[in-house]
Write a protein that holds these residues in place. Structure first.
Motif, PDB file in Angstrom:
ATOM      1  N   THR A  58      34.222   1.308  34.307  1.00  0.00           N
ATOM      2  CA  THR A  58      33.905   1.637  32.927  1.00  0.00           C
ATOM      3  C   THR A  58      35.008   1.122  32.048  1.00  0.00           C
ATOM      4  O   THR A  58      35.847   0.334  32.473  1.00  0.00           O
ATOM      5  N   LEU A  59      35.073   1.625  30.837  1.00  0.00           N
ATOM      6  CA  LEU A  59      36.086   1.170  29.891  1.00  0.00           C
ATOM      7  C   LEU A  59      37.509   1.372  30.398  1.00  0.00           C
ATOM      8  O   LEU A  59      38.415   0.643  30.016  1.00  0.00           O
ATOM      9  N   THR A  60      37.719   2.368  31.254  1.00  0.00           N
ATOM     10  CA  THR A  60      39.087   2.666  31.691  1.00  0.00           C
ATOM     11  C   THR A  60      39.596   1.671  32.720  1.00  0.00           C
ATOM     12  O   THR A  60      40.744   1.748  33.141  1.00  0.00           O
ATOM     13  N   ALA A  61      38.765   0.722  33.143  1.00  0.00           N
ATOM     14  CA  ALA A  61      39.209  -0.263  34.131  1.00  0.00           C
ATOM     15  C   ALA A  61      40.457  -1.002  33.667  1.00  0.00           C
ATOM     16  O   ALA A  61      41.334  -1.328  34.465  1.00  0.00           O
ATOM     17  N   CYS A  62      40.546  -1.246  32.376  1.00  0.00           N
ATOM     18  CA  CYS A  62      41.637  -2.078  31.866  1.00  0.00           C
ATOM     19  C   CYS A  62      42.988  -1.386  31.932  1.00  0.00           C
ATOM     20  O   CYS A  62      44.017  -2.038  31.756  1.00  0.00           O
ATOM     21  N   ARG A  63      43.010  -0.102  32.175  1.00  0.00           N
ATOM     22  CA  ARG A  63      44.281   0.608  32.237  1.00  0.00           C
ATOM     23  C   ARG A  63      45.084   0.195  33.471  1.00  0.00           C
ATOM     24  O   ARG A  63      46.284   0.406  33.530  1.00  0.00           O
ATOM     25  N   GLU A 293      36.204 -18.730  27.542  1.00  0.00           N
ATOM     26  CA  GLU A 293      37.076 -19.653  26.816  1.00  0.00           C
ATOM     27  C   GLU A 293      36.871 -19.564  25.313  1.00  0.00           C
ATOM     28  O   GLU A 293      37.795 -19.833  24.546  1.00  0.00           O
ATOM     29  N   ILE A 294      35.653 -19.214  24.898  1.00  0.00           N
ATOM     30  CA  ILE A 294      35.338 -19.161  23.466  1.00  0.00           C
ATOM     31  C   ILE A 294      34.700 -17.832  23.130  1.00  0.00           C
ATOM     32  O   ILE A 294      34.164 -17.133  23.997  1.00  0.00           O
ATOM     33  N   LEU A 295      34.753 -17.462  21.858  1.00  0.00           N
ATOM     34  CA  LEU A 295      34.188 -16.185  21.417  1.00  0.00           C
ATOM     35  C   LEU A 295      32.725 -16.360  21.021  1.00  0.00           C
ATOM     36  O   LEU A 295      32.210 -17.478  20.925  1.00  0.00           O
ATOM     37  N   TYR A 296      32.057 -15.235  20.757  1.00  0.00           N
ATOM     38  CA  TYR A 296      30.668 -15.240  20.299  1.00  0.00           C
ATOM     39  C   TYR A 296      30.535 -14.184  19.209  1.00  0.00           C
ATOM     40  O   TYR A 296      30.900 -13.018  19.418  1.00  0.00           O
ATOM     41  N   ARG A 297      30.022 -14.608  18.058  1.00  0.00           N
ATOM     42  CA  ARG A 297      29.927 -13.692  16.922  1.00  0.00           C
ATOM     43  C   ARG A 297      28.541 -13.074  16.776  1.00  0.00           C
ATOM     44  O   ARG A 297      28.308 -12.279  15.882  1.00  0.00           O
ATOM     45  N   GLY A 298      27.614 -13.456  17.638  1.00  0.00           N
ATOM     46  CA  GLY A 298      26.284 -12.858  17.598  1.00  0.00           C
ATOM     47  C   GLY A 298      26.284 -11.483  18.244  1.00  0.00           C
ATOM     48  O   GLY A 298      27.314 -10.820  18.342  1.00  0.00           O
ATOM     49  N   GLU A 299      25.113 -11.062  18.705  1.00  0.00           N
ATOM     50  CA  GLU A 299      25.006  -9.779  19.393  1.00  0.00           C
ATOM     51  C   GLU A 299      24.555 -10.010  20.832  1.00  0.00           C
ATOM     52  O   GLU A 299      23.546 -10.673  21.059  1.00  0.00           O
ATOM     53  N   PRO A 300      25.307  -9.500  21.832  1.00  0.00           N
ATOM     54  CA  PRO A 300      26.537  -8.708  21.709  1.00  0.00           C
ATOM     55  C   PRO A 300      27.758  -9.606  21.468  1.00  0.00           C
ATOM     56  O   PRO A 300      27.938 -10.616  22.144  1.00  0.00           O
ATOM     57  N   ALA A 301      28.594  -9.251  20.502  1.00  0.00           N
ATOM     58  CA  ALA A 301      29.756 -10.047  20.135  1.00  0.00           C
ATOM     59  C   ALA A 301      30.906  -9.802  21.115  1.00  0.00           C
ATOM     60  O   ALA A 301      31.042  -8.711  21.685  1.00  0.00           O
ATOM     61  N   PHE A 302      31.712 -10.816  21.303  1.00  0.00           N
ATOM     62  CA  PHE A 302      32.925 -10.678  22.117  1.00  0.00           C
ATOM     63  C   PHE A 302      33.895 -11.776  21.721  1.00  0.00           C
ATOM     64  O   PHE A 302      33.508 -12.808  21.148  1.00  0.00           O
ATOM     65  N   SER A 303      35.174 -11.545  22.031  1.00  0.00           N
ATOM     66  CA  SER A 303      36.204 -12.559  21.780  1.00  0.00           C
ATOM     67  C   SER A 303      36.621 -13.174  23.107  1.00  0.00           C
ATOM     68  O   SER A 303      36.262 -12.674  24.185  1.00  0.00           O
ATOM     69  N   ASP A 304      37.419 -14.247  23.029  1.00  0.00           N
ATOM     70  CA  ASP A 304      37.893 -14.887  24.256  1.00  0.00           C
ATOM     71  C   ASP A 304      39.040 -14.114  24.902  1.00  0.00           C
ATOM     72  O   ASP A 304      39.592 -14.562  25.916  1.00  0.00           O
ATOM     73  N   LEU A 309      31.942  -7.456  31.591  1.00  0.00           N
ATOM     74  CA  LEU A 309      31.343  -7.119  32.881  1.00  0.00           C
ATOM     75  C   LEU A 309      30.087  -7.956  33.053  1.00  0.00           C
ATOM     76  O   LEU A 309      29.338  -8.172  32.090  1.00  0.00           O
ATOM     77  N   LEU A 310      29.855  -8.434  34.252  1.00  0.00           N
ATOM     78  CA  LEU A 310      28.721  -9.306  34.517  1.00  0.00           C
ATOM     79  C   LEU A 310      27.434  -8.765  33.904  1.00  0.00           C
ATOM     80  O   LEU A 310      27.002  -7.649  34.216  1.00  0.00           O
ATOM     81  N   GLY A 311      26.871  -9.531  32.996  1.00  0.00           N
ATOM     82  CA  GLY A 311      25.599  -9.211  32.373  1.00  0.00           C
ATOM     83  C   GLY A 311      25.596  -8.036  31.432  1.00  0.00           C
ATOM     84  O   GLY A 311      24.555  -7.675  30.880  1.00  0.00           O
ATOM     85  N   ASP A 312      26.765  -7.428  31.186  1.00  0.00           N
ATOM     86  CA  ASP A 312      26.780  -6.159  30.458  1.00  0.00           C
ATOM     87  C   ASP A 312      27.698  -6.170  29.246  1.00  0.00           C
ATOM     88  O   ASP A 312      27.854  -5.158  28.582  1.00  0.00           O
ATOM     89  N   GLY A 313      28.363  -7.287  28.966  1.00  0.00           N
ATOM     90  CA  GLY A 313      29.175  -7.373  27.771  1.00  0.00           C
ATOM     91  C   GLY A 313      30.559  -6.783  27.901  1.00  0.00           C
ATOM     92  O   GLY A 313      31.128  -6.677  29.003  1.00  0.00           O
ATOM     93  N   VAL A 314      31.123  -6.353  26.762  1.00  0.00           N
ATOM     94  CA  VAL A 314      32.526  -5.955  26.675  1.00  0.00           C
ATOM     95  C   VAL A 314      32.789  -4.638  27.396  1.00  0.00           C
ATOM     96  O   VAL A 314      32.148  -3.622  27.122  1.00  0.00           O
ATOM     97  N   VAL A 315      33.743  -4.673  28.323  1.00  0.00           N
ATOM     98  CA  VAL A 315      34.221  -3.459  28.986  1.00  0.00           C
ATOM     99  C   VAL A 315      35.406  -2.893  28.219  1.00  0.00           C
ATOM    100  O   VAL A 315      35.518  -1.694  28.018  1.00  0.00           O
ATOM    101  N   CYS A 316      36.303  -3.776  27.797  1.00  0.00           N
ATOM    102  CA  CYS A 316      37.399  -3.372  26.938  1.00  0.00           C
ATOM    103  C   CYS A 316      37.841  -4.580  26.126  1.00  0.00           C
ATOM    104  O   CYS A 316      37.717  -5.721  26.575  1.00  0.00           O
ATOM    105  N   THR A 317      38.323  -4.315  24.954  1.00  0.00           N
ATOM    106  CA  THR A 317      38.719  -5.388  24.057  1.00  0.00           C
ATOM    107  C   THR A 317      40.123  -5.885  24.392  1.00  0.00           C
ATOM    108  O   THR A 317      40.873  -5.233  25.131  1.00  0.00           O
ATOM    109  N   ASN A 318      40.468  -7.018  23.827  1.00  0.00           N
ATOM    110  CA  ASN A 318      41.810  -7.547  24.013  1.00  0.00           C
ATOM    111  C   ASN A 318      42.849  -6.557  23.508  1.00  0.00           C
ATOM    112  O   ASN A 318      43.917  -6.392  24.106  1.00  0.00           O
ATOM    113  N   GLU A 319      42.529  -5.862  22.433  1.00  0.00           N
ATOM    114  CA  GLU A 319      43.458  -4.877  21.884  1.00  0.00           C
ATOM    115  C   GLU A 319      43.652  -3.720  22.858  1.00  0.00           C
ATOM    116  O   GLU A 319      44.757  -3.164  22.969  1.00  0.00           O
ATOM    117  N   ASP A 320      42.593  -3.341  23.601  1.00  0.00           N
ATOM    118  CA  ASP A 320      42.703  -2.237  24.548  1.00  0.00           C
ATOM    119  C   ASP A 320      43.780  -2.491  25.601  1.00  0.00           C
ATOM    120  O   ASP A 320      44.495  -1.568  26.005  1.00  0.00           O
TER     121      ASP A 320
END
Length: 631
Positions: A58-63, A293-304, A309-320
């Motif tokens: 989940t989101l806590t993976a990045c810790r 390598e590159i970001l996407y500003r559509g939906e679901p959005a994410f940065s590089d 997570l495979l097929g599921d989008g952002v688990v945690c942000t770069n800031e996290d």
């Protein structure tokens, strides 16, 4: 008064808590043992991290992430152990907001003086500092490229070997953007322990050897490239696909990202790249975490820099994952990623040697010589160094509930290329003293007496100060190449044996011989005369020598006759029969000593004994005479 008593009680609780928590850590899949990381970070001179941190998918993976950024930055958070607040894009950052390894430490075995960046990383064994990685830049000396897979133990697996089973006719270096090992952890470590035995040229001469060996060990290497092959118009794979070194595509870029993202060539339109990847060791594709390598500003959005997570989008942000360093930006990119997802591979009584002679075992190469920075306080730097004197051996602390005893054994190599037979290892049976925890701020030394087979009971209360299973090996009288192994026995009598750690033992001091020609020993010579002679300064593990003089005046008017001469490589054994001439013109009349000092590279008693220009074993030879003014 009440406030002061409350403070004392709270302090006592905090001080006893690490010892108590060590006994009650339950090792479960999906949990990064931060108690282990606490020991490792303390051993390596990093900030202390305490407590067990859950790493569910989940989101806590990045810790629990080990990672690198795409850009350099200044940390305004916890000060790194070396005091340098500048974080390079070549540094590997770790759990608890620490600099796990500077770029120079990752490249220590290669003695690189430049920061070559960090493009991919997989932390195989944090205790041994065993990390597989790639750099952003080619080695200036041509020993590896940015597409080669490197290991902190000195292994170099060329890019062509990784791509061997893809049968690309014009197979150049396609770069290496992400890497992750899959399989039984012990087999992965066994393979990596063997890999340095094969030179880069050896892999290139027989690139098919790598997939064959991976199959034999029952493991695989997942990776991504920086280029598309064989050609953009008709790609076999793109740089956003996750590949297998055994051949084939693990996950296409279109599968990694949500179906709402236009990922994939040629059908969906965009190759988003694959900049970092990690998963569990079992190869569960549903646990693949990655960055693009590159970001996407559509939906679901994410940065590089986000972890996806495979097929599921952002688990945690770069800031996290970067916020605890308090950078002055929220986006630093993500070039390398290694998570502890479901890593329950090491059994509760799994055995691992994590430190020998003050050096993390990941900094000891396959030939038994140490390079890089020690795990001692204060730290010292090793240069192709053997060991001598009392050599402290430290093993990873196992489960205190499920494991009962341990032993440390050594086996002598019969030749530089012939390791000991597995049945030829001898137990270490010398008694010693060990610190153990009794009460907050109270530690006592207890007698430790192994039985005739070397077995010792596990003392969990010694872990907070000793750092793990502890044994001091008296190597006095020993010289040569040895293999060390640790065995941990469970309560039920099952023995778990570690991978061997190879070390070279050198208890022979260097040779230092000074001979003066035509100069009377303890006699008189005239100012302006030229003193001639020859020296021999040699050792199998030669480090440096210097020939100097000093007089009996105050101050002692020291000076150099021959400048400091350091070793040029592992085959450099110093100089024998080297002649010199010393002109005494302009020196004051007085009694003089000529002093030859010779050092070898041995780490003696787990430390560096002298400092520059030499350290460890030192041998000297000298002569005296009086310098008088001409009549």
């Amino acid at each position: 008064m009440k406030r002061r008593m409350l403070f004392v009680i709270l302090l006592s609780f905090l001080m006893i808590q690490p010892a108590l928590s060590q006994e009650n850590v339950v090792r479960t899949p999906g949990v990064l043992e931060m108690a282990d990381v606490s020991r490792l970070t303390e051993v390596h001179g990093l900030a202390e991290v305490t407590g067990a941190v859950e790493i569910p998918e989940t989101l806590t993976a990045c810790r629990g992430a080990f990672f690198s950024s795409e850009e350099d930055f200044v940390t305004l958070g916890p000060e790194p152990a070396d005091g340098n607040p500048i974080i390079s894009d070549g540094d590997l950052l770790g759990p608890g907001c620490v600099v796990f390894a500077r770029n120079r430490e990752l490249l220590a075995v290669f003695k690189s003086e430049q920061d070559l960046g960090l493009d991919a990383a997989d932390v195989i064994d944090a205790g041994r500092r065993l990390v597989a990685f790639s750099t952003e830049l080619d080695d200036p000396l041509g020993r590896f490229t940015a597409g080669d897979l490197l290991v902190t133990n000195g292994a170099v697996i060329p890019n062509r070997a990784l791509l061997a089973n893809f049968e690309i006719e014009t197979r150049g270096d396609l770069g290496l953007d992400a890497v992750h090992f899959v399989g039984d952890l012990n087999n992965i470590i066994r393979f990596l322990d063997y890999a340095p035995e094969v030179s880069r040229e050896g892999w290139l001469d027989n690139p098919g050897m790598l997939p064959q060996m991976l199959e034999e060990y029952g493991i695989d290497i997942w990776f991504s490239t920086e280029g598309t092959a064989p050609e953009v118009e008709m790609p076999l794979f793109i740089d956003g696909d996750l590949l297998s070194a055994q051949g084939g595509i693990v996950a296409k870029n279109s599968l990694l990202l949500s179906s709402a993202v236009p990922a994939g060539i040629p059908n969906r339109g965009v190759d988003f790249g694959l900049d970092a990847v990690t998963a569990d060791r079992s190869g569960n594709r549903q646990l693949i975490h990655f960055s693009t390598e590159i970001l996407y500003r559509g939906e679901p959005a994410f940065s590089d820099g986000d972890v996806l997570l495979l097929g599921d989008g952002v688990v945690c942000t770069n800031e996290d994952i970067t916020h605890c360093f308090e950078p002055k930006t929220k986006e630093l990119g993500l070039d390398a990623l290694s998570l502890a997802l479901g890593r329950g591979e090491r059994p509760p009584c799994g055995a691992a040697i994590i430190r020998v002679g003050g050096m993390p075992t990941g900094n000891i190469n396959s030939q038994g010589l140490a390079n890089g920075w020690s795990a001692t306080t204060p730290p010292f730097e090793a240069f192709d160094s053997p060991f001598g004197g009392w050599v402290e051996i430290l093993g990873l602390m196992p489960s205190c509930e499920e494991c009962e005893r341990f032993k440390v054994e050594y086996g002598e190599w019969s030749s530089p290329t012939t390791p000991p037979d597995p049945d030829g290892f001898k137990p270490m049976t010398d008694s010693f003293k060990e610190w153990t925890f009794v009460w907050p701020s109270l530690w006592v030394r207890v007698d430790r007496v192994p039985d005739s087979e070397g077995w010792l009971g596990i003392i969990c209360d010694s872990d907070p100060v000793m750092g793990g299973l502890y044994y001091p090996w008296n190597t006095g009288g020993k010289n040569g190449k040895y293999s060390l192994r640790l065995t941990v026995e469970s309560v039920g009598g099952v023995e778990h044996v570690s991978s061997p750690v190879v070390v070279v033992i050198d208890n022979t001091p260097p040779t230092a011989i000074l001979n003066l020609s035509g100069t009377p020993s303890c006699g008189d010579i005239t100012i302006g005369d030229k003193v001639t002679g020859e020296i021999t300064a040699t050792d199998e593990h030669f480090y440096s020598y210097q020939l100097s003089y000093r007089c009996g005046l105050h101050p002692a008017c020291p000076g150099s006759i021959l400048p400091v001469r350091k070793y040029a490589g592992v085959s450099d054994q110093g100089d024998a029969g080297l002649t010199f001439t010393w002109d005494t013109s302009g020196l004051p009349p007085c009694g003089y000593e000529i002093l030859l000092e010779v050092w070898d590279r041995t780490i003696v008693n787990n430390g560096r004994g002298w400092g520059e220009p030499g350290y460890a074993h030192r041998s000297i030879d000298y002569d005296f005479f009086c310098l008088e003014a001409a009549e």
